[in-house]
Design a protein around this motif. Sequence first.
Motif, PDB file in Angstrom:
ATOM      1  N   TRP A 145       0.703  -1.182   0.076  1.00 28.64           N
ATOM      2  CA  TRP A 145      -0.137  -0.060   0.014  1.00 28.64           C
ATOM      3  C   TRP A 145       0.930   1.240  -0.128  1.00 28.64           C
ATOM      4  CZ3 TRP A 145      -4.590  -0.972   3.831  1.00 28.64           C
ATOM      5  CH2 TRP A 145      -5.457  -2.076   3.388  1.00 28.64           C
ATOM      6  N   ASN A 146       1.915   1.514   0.819  1.00 32.30           N
ATOM      7  CA  ASN A 146       2.768   2.833   0.938  1.00 32.30           C
ATOM      8  C   ASN A 146       3.207   2.873  -0.371  1.00 32.30           C
ATOM      9  OD1 ASN A 146       2.976   1.081   3.195  1.00 32.30           O
ATOM     10  ND2 ASN A 146       4.305   2.674   4.068  1.00 32.30           N
ATOM     11  N   ILE A 181      -9.712  -4.011   5.522  1.00 31.89           N
ATOM     12  CA  ILE A 181      -9.937  -2.563   4.717  1.00 31.89           C
ATOM     13  C   ILE A 181     -10.167  -3.387   3.207  1.00 31.89           C
ATOM     14  CG2 ILE A 181      -9.060  -0.344   3.748  1.00 31.89           C
ATOM     15  CD1 ILE A 181      -7.528  -0.131   6.509  1.00 31.89           C
ATOM     16  N   MET A 189      -9.852   6.731  -1.310  1.00 29.38           N
ATOM     17  CA  MET A 189      -8.850   7.607  -0.558  1.00 29.38           C
ATOM     18  C   MET A 189      -8.189   8.419  -2.009  1.00 29.38           C
ATOM     19  SD  MET A 189      -5.625   6.780   1.526  1.00 29.38           S
ATOM     20  CE  MET A 189      -4.699   5.963   0.607  1.00 29.38           C
TER      21      MET A 189
ATOM     22  N   ASP B 140       2.794   9.995   7.781  1.00 28.21           N
ATOM     23  CA  ASP B 140       2.647   9.023   6.685  1.00 28.21           C
ATOM     24  C   ASP B 140       3.838   7.729   6.758  1.00 28.21           C
ATOM     25  OD1 ASP B 140       3.891  11.307   5.233  1.00 28.21           O
ATOM     26  OD2 ASP B 140       4.322   9.622   4.086  1.00 28.21           O
ATOM     27  N   PHE B 143       5.534   3.070   9.317  1.00 32.43           N
ATOM     28  CA  PHE B 143       4.587   1.726   9.366  1.00 32.43           C
ATOM     29  C   PHE B 143       4.344   1.417   8.343  1.00 32.43           C
ATOM     30  CE2 PHE B 143       2.017   5.709   9.440  1.00 32.43           C
ATOM     31  CZ  PHE B 143       0.916   5.460   8.658  1.00 32.43           C
ATOM     32  N   ASP B 144       3.728   0.175   8.128  1.00 30.94           N
ATOM     33  CA  ASP B 144       3.385  -0.348   6.900  1.00 30.94           C
ATOM     34  C   ASP B 144       1.979  -0.326   6.922  1.00 30.94           C
ATOM     35  OD1 ASP B 144       3.681  -2.619   5.111  1.00 30.94           O
ATOM     36  OD2 ASP B 144       2.112  -3.493   5.749  1.00 30.94           O
ATOM     37  N   TRP B 145       1.516   0.264   5.763  1.00 30.42           N
ATOM     38  CA  TRP B 145       0.142   0.817   5.481  1.00 30.42           C
ATOM     39  C   TRP B 145      -0.876  -0.282   5.699  1.00 30.42           C
ATOM     40  CZ3 TRP B 145       0.125   5.419   1.250  1.00 30.42           C
ATOM     41  CH2 TRP B 145       0.827   6.272   1.749  1.00 30.42           C
ATOM     42  N   ASN B 146      -0.584  -1.415   4.615  1.00 28.08           N
ATOM     43  CA  ASN B 146      -1.329  -2.669   4.764  1.00 28.08           C
ATOM     44  C   ASN B 146      -1.691  -3.065   6.109  1.00 28.08           C
ATOM     45  OD1 ASN B 146       0.420  -2.492   2.429  1.00 28.08           O
ATOM     46  ND2 ASN B 146      -0.837  -4.481   1.691  1.00 28.08           N
ATOM     47  N   LEU B 149      -2.781   0.160   9.046  1.00 23.77           N
ATOM     48  CA  LEU B 149      -4.041   0.783   8.911  1.00 23.77           C
ATOM     49  C   LEU B 149      -5.130  -0.018   9.316  1.00 23.77           C
ATOM     50  CD1 LEU B 149      -3.380   2.757   5.594  1.00 23.77           C
ATOM     51  CD2 LEU B 149      -3.616   3.745   8.059  1.00 23.77           C
ATOM     52  N   THR B 150      -5.051  -1.635   9.076  1.00 23.93           N
ATOM     53  CA  THR B 150      -5.941  -2.431   9.296  1.00 23.93           C
ATOM     54  C   THR B 150      -5.750  -2.669  10.800  1.00 23.93           C
ATOM     55  OG1 THR B 150      -5.418  -3.582   7.127  1.00 23.93           O
ATOM     56  CG2 THR B 150      -6.871  -4.874   8.853  1.00 23.93           C
ATOM     57  N   LEU B 153      -7.902   0.233  12.404  1.00 28.65           N
ATOM     58  CA  LEU B 153      -9.383   0.287  12.124  1.00 28.65           C
ATOM     59  C   LEU B 153      -9.816  -0.860  13.392  1.00 28.65           C
ATOM     60  CD1 LEU B 153     -12.011   0.442  10.420  1.00 28.65           C
ATOM     61  CD2 LEU B 153     -11.304  -1.585   9.146  1.00 28.65           C
ATOM     62  N   ASN B 154      -9.236  -1.979  13.483  1.00 25.72           N
ATOM     63  CA  ASN B 154      -9.623  -2.811  14.544  1.00 25.72           C
ATOM     64  C   ASN B 154      -9.514  -2.264  16.096  1.00 25.72           C
ATOM     65  OD1 ASN B 154     -10.773  -5.164  13.103  1.00 25.72           O
ATOM     66  ND2 ASN B 154      -8.903  -5.095  11.792  1.00 25.72           N
ATOM     67  N   LEU B 186      -4.846   9.499   4.656  1.00 22.31           N
ATOM     68  CA  LEU B 186      -4.859   7.898   5.482  1.00 22.31           C
ATOM     69  C   LEU B 186      -5.804   8.039   6.475  1.00 22.31           C
ATOM     70  CD1 LEU B 186      -1.096   7.039   5.434  1.00 22.31           C
ATOM     71  CD2 LEU B 186      -2.671   6.595   3.707  1.00 22.31           C
ATOM     72  N   LYS B 188      -8.282  10.357   6.597  1.00 24.01           N
ATOM     73  CA  LYS B 188      -9.743  10.243   6.222  1.00 24.01           C
ATOM     74  C   LYS B 188     -10.324   8.999   5.729  1.00 24.01           C
ATOM     75  CE  LYS B 188     -12.915  13.227   4.348  1.00 24.01           C
ATOM     76  NZ  LYS B 188     -13.632  12.198   3.500  1.00 24.01           N
ATOM     77  N   MET B 189      -9.613   8.059   5.128  1.00 25.21           N
ATOM     78  CA  MET B 189      -9.968   6.898   4.662  1.00 25.21           C
ATOM     79  C   MET B 189     -10.393   6.000   5.992  1.00 25.21           C
ATOM     80  SD  MET B 189      -8.061   3.871   2.799  1.00 25.21           S
ATOM     81  CE  MET B 189      -6.694   3.551   4.055  1.00 25.21           C
ATOM     82  N   ILE B 190      -9.648   6.170   7.027  1.00 20.88           N
ATOM     83  CA  ILE B 190     -10.211   5.371   8.323  1.00 20.88           C
ATOM     84  C   ILE B 190     -11.312   5.961   8.966  1.00 20.88           C
ATOM     85  CG2 ILE B 190      -9.408   4.514  10.602  1.00 20.88           C
ATOM     86  CD1 ILE B 190      -7.982   3.132   8.228  1.00 20.88           C
ATOM     87  N   THR B 193     -14.367   5.046   6.955  1.00 24.49           N
ATOM     88  CA  THR B 193     -14.580   3.527   7.059  1.00 24.49           C
ATOM     89  C   THR B 193     -15.353   3.304   8.473  1.00 24.49           C
ATOM     90  OG1 THR B 193     -12.767   3.153   5.617  1.00 24.49           O
ATOM     91  CG2 THR B 193     -13.581   1.207   6.912  1.00 24.49           C
TER      92      THR B 193
END
Lengths: 282, 282, 282, 282
Positions: A145-146, A181, A189, B140, B143-146, B149-150, B153-154, B186, B188-190, B193
């Motif tokens: 994703w990054n 996600i 996004m 940004d 960290f690893d976005w995949n 970010l997941t 969310l959790n 990023l 805004k996406m969370i 969601t």
Amino acid sequence: MILDNFKSVISKYEVVFFDAFGVLKTYNGLIPGIENTFKYLKENGKDFYVVTNDASRSPDQLAESYVRLGIDDITPDRIISSGMLAREYLELKVRNGIVAYLGTDNSAHYLETSKLKTVSIRSLNLDSVADVSALVFLDDEGFDWNTDLTKTLNLLRKRNIPVIVANTDKTYPASKSRLSIAVGALAKMIEDTIGRQFIRFGKPDPQMFIFAYQHIKNYPDISKRDILMVGDTLHTDILGGNKFGLDTALVLTGNTQAEDAEVRIRSAGIIPTYICVSAVVD
Amino acid sequence: MILDNFKSVISKYEVVFFDAFGVLKTYNGLIPGIENTFKYLKENGKDFYVVTNDASRSPDQLAESYVRLGIDDITPDRIISSGMLAREYLELKVRNGIVAYLGTDNSAHYLETSKLKTVSIRSLNLDSVADVSALVFLDDEGFDWNTDLTKTLNLLRKRNIPVIVANTDKTYPASKSRLSIAVGALAKMIEDTIGRQFIRFGKPDPQMFIFAYQHIKNYPDISKRDILMVGDTLHTDILGGNKFGLDTALVLTGNTQAEDAEVRIRSAGIIPTYICVSAVVD
Amino acid sequence: MILDNFKSVISKYEVVFFDAFGVLKTYNGLIPGIENTFKYLKENGKDFYVVTNDASRSPDQLAESYVRLGIDDITPDRIISSGMLAREYLELKVRNGIVAYLGTDNSAHYLETSKLKTVSIRSLNLDSVADVSALVFLDDEGFDWNTDLTKTLNLLRKRNIPVIVANTDKTYPASKSRLSIAVGALAKMIEDTIGRQFIRFGKPDPQMFIFAYQHIKNYPDISKRDILMVGDTLHTDILGGNKFGLDTALVLTGNTQAEDAEVRIRSAGIIPTYICVSAVVD
Amino acid sequence: MILDNFKSVISKYEVVFFDAFGVLKTYNGLIPGIENTFKYLKENGKDFYVVTNDASRSPDQLAESYVRLGIDDITPDRIISSGMLAREYLELKVRNGIVAYLGTDNSAHYLETSKLKTVSIRSLNLDSVADVSALVFLDDEGFDWNTDLTKTLNLLRKRNIPVIVANTDKTYPASKSRLSIAVGALAKMIEDTIGRQFIRFGKPDPQMFIFAYQHIKNYPDISKRDILMVGDTLHTDILGGNKFGLDTALVLTGNTQAEDAEVRIRSAGIIPTYICVSAVVD
């Protein structure tokens, strides 16, 4: 909240459209007893289709996944996925050139034709993008994703090409307690960031329902009044089914739970024709 | 489009607020000649501040970055960043517990106090989150976005905690031809969601301007009429400055280019008091 | 910007869909010379339809309005309006009861069936609304906005019923220099205020295009590849046509002017297959 | 849900900010017993202010309305309204010319200065608007929505001027069972239609809170930690108070009812420091 008996409900219709996740299966496998529903449909000569926001696999692969779970009634010709709409769009509107994609390589194979090649954003060289004629968001897996979302943004700044979002869902359940996600959220996004209009396929959009309707065996001799849409999600299955003119049944085995179904229906103003405990005929 | 002379413009004000990126510097380094502006300000006894949507570094580190570029006028007390607002928020409203963050470890150190610890989402164990009292989007990177970010969310599904977005920008320029996705996109996406309301700091929000205003040396003896906001972006610098009651100067060295400045002003309805080629006094 | 010759363009298609306002006519009457286009279509055996966001009149009345302007080729069976979709929705999904409406009485007559009565919000008594089974936004005229929009809001607080927006346009031109606010903007305000999901019909929604497609004389023997959508508005005609899989021609006689067509296409990312000065065959 | 005792809560703070509608009064008049709260505040030497989204009247007139209800503690200097921010904005940024307005004539008198005249949109001649230097949305009353909102749209097409929305609320209660549409909703419709950025004043925007903070008698010697914001609405009073760094108390006498307070807090992610039955000290 008065609950309707699912068997009585479907007995009134000739064709049933089922959402997949939360209706036929969950992260745990099949909804227990759902095989009876397909037995009932077959015995009573009723037609059915699975209408699903999914572009991660071809209809053949989706059908195989049901066979592995123990149901062989869901043949490829009974599956209508948002990925099929993306493929039809490319055939009609893009026709040639290279389609860049975000997703697994497997998800992209389904889009390839003799004239249309695909390339993963992962492998794309941003300095040579003159041949890229479209971009497709297919799946949340298969890329970093990054790196690759940033590449996607910069590809779109270089090329004003159609962008297709082949699954508009924002999340999907990964386990009892975890959500993932979905690619629809990633696409949103990028769309917000670049400020352009993407082309989105998936329920509740009516194009998904038209596509399913036209795949019915007896189309166009079946009236919309003879079709029931069964789903667990108000904003996709029920809203889209209603708008397309179908009767709709909300089931309580997925996104909408018994305890808050009424509140959600009232606050969203999305009103299913029926509410049933599940899609299981017992 | 009538252009105003920057020197004539700032001669009318006692205090100048500068946006950083696109006004004082670009990905290439300083805007050529900008050192003259600081010389002019010093010689004429005018006060100035850099007001920036940035939570990746502390004011000390931001000031150091200007020293490395060759400007030592921009001391830490002259820097107002959105990260400072995030820190003030945590001090006032969260006070203790563990603050989870998305960003580099470096960006988080600035938030730590004797009572408030921080933990990267990267290192967080989702099965033991009872002590997590807030979440902050800082940067940004780091960290690893995949994966992360997941996880974010959790975490939010488990804990109804305040979520702070310490930089609301959606993109930033990485080079002449490449944009990067900023932490604001990023977040805004969370937010979309999960469907909850996050707490956002950064221009055009007036809280950023009042924070800067209160940091002025002669506050509260300086009227808003004596302050000029200088920026390159209509929707952040100019909109926010206008709304806060300041006069505003749009410069054409960053996000808004000479060729489309007028069209953008007309279509957005965001009207700067002045338009200048750049913030350079020559 | 390379302009295509409209006659050459339509010679390649068997069916042409025309938007009405800004393509065939303006507030001043017919686009000069447009009668030649219909002559060409007839002589060359090409089929055509007018696809219009309009629920203020029935297809019969819309056809009459073209006869009054001097064109008798546009017969009622060649008109596809968003009002027709609203009517189909009510027939399929509401079936009986009373439909409240905002619009002229004339616009509502078209919705009435033997089982479905209509009542203007203007005449509705808010204390006796148990029979109201749906609400339809038809037209911006025929009611008092202060009183009747407020009544609408309070009706929806009492009754969780389907709300149909039969024309999603926000504005329409009233004269060379004046715009009027269309019913789509009023509906959006009420939707935002009540926080519920309304059912919207009109381009760019694909349901409008499938409805037109199914009304084609030779349907389903005509492929989408043989249909051209002609319109003056990127976000309705061109976006909707593209998404449905049709080739599209943007004409410069209405909402999109020659001087900013390219900028708008680039910034919106909505790409017509062709750009033509007008829909006139000369 | 654990409820806090309002008297214990306010005993911890030196200054209390009250929302007006739903906290001090309803459409029926004062909240029964609220006079005890003001008695308690006076006896205990605590300072208080009413912070209200209202631009329909001047602070003097608002104070009079409390006197008529039987409370004379709420003097004009204790009232902070969004209309005051609109007035400050015009003084700082517009300074001269004619300000067009939507609202009652009474609401506009408050904006007039020796250099700034006002004119109702109702009386405006669209053919002579060269002197109009700003537009203000003040109140939903005092004009005809059909005619004057359309005039407003066309004024903005002719003049690129600042547009101020002096009350961002979408609705207000007119009686036990009826809501009215507030001027904030009308302004949003015009903003969406014209596509420009309006300048909005009112909670939850921090500018409202900083304005109140600066009006405190002992400012700047009072820390934000010593101020409590009391309100009945999560998205305005509580969100805005929290973001500004204040502790917040949600009361259940207005927009948020006891039965759904917890669900709303969880789904919105807006967390008050306290929840109290009402703002009454008994």
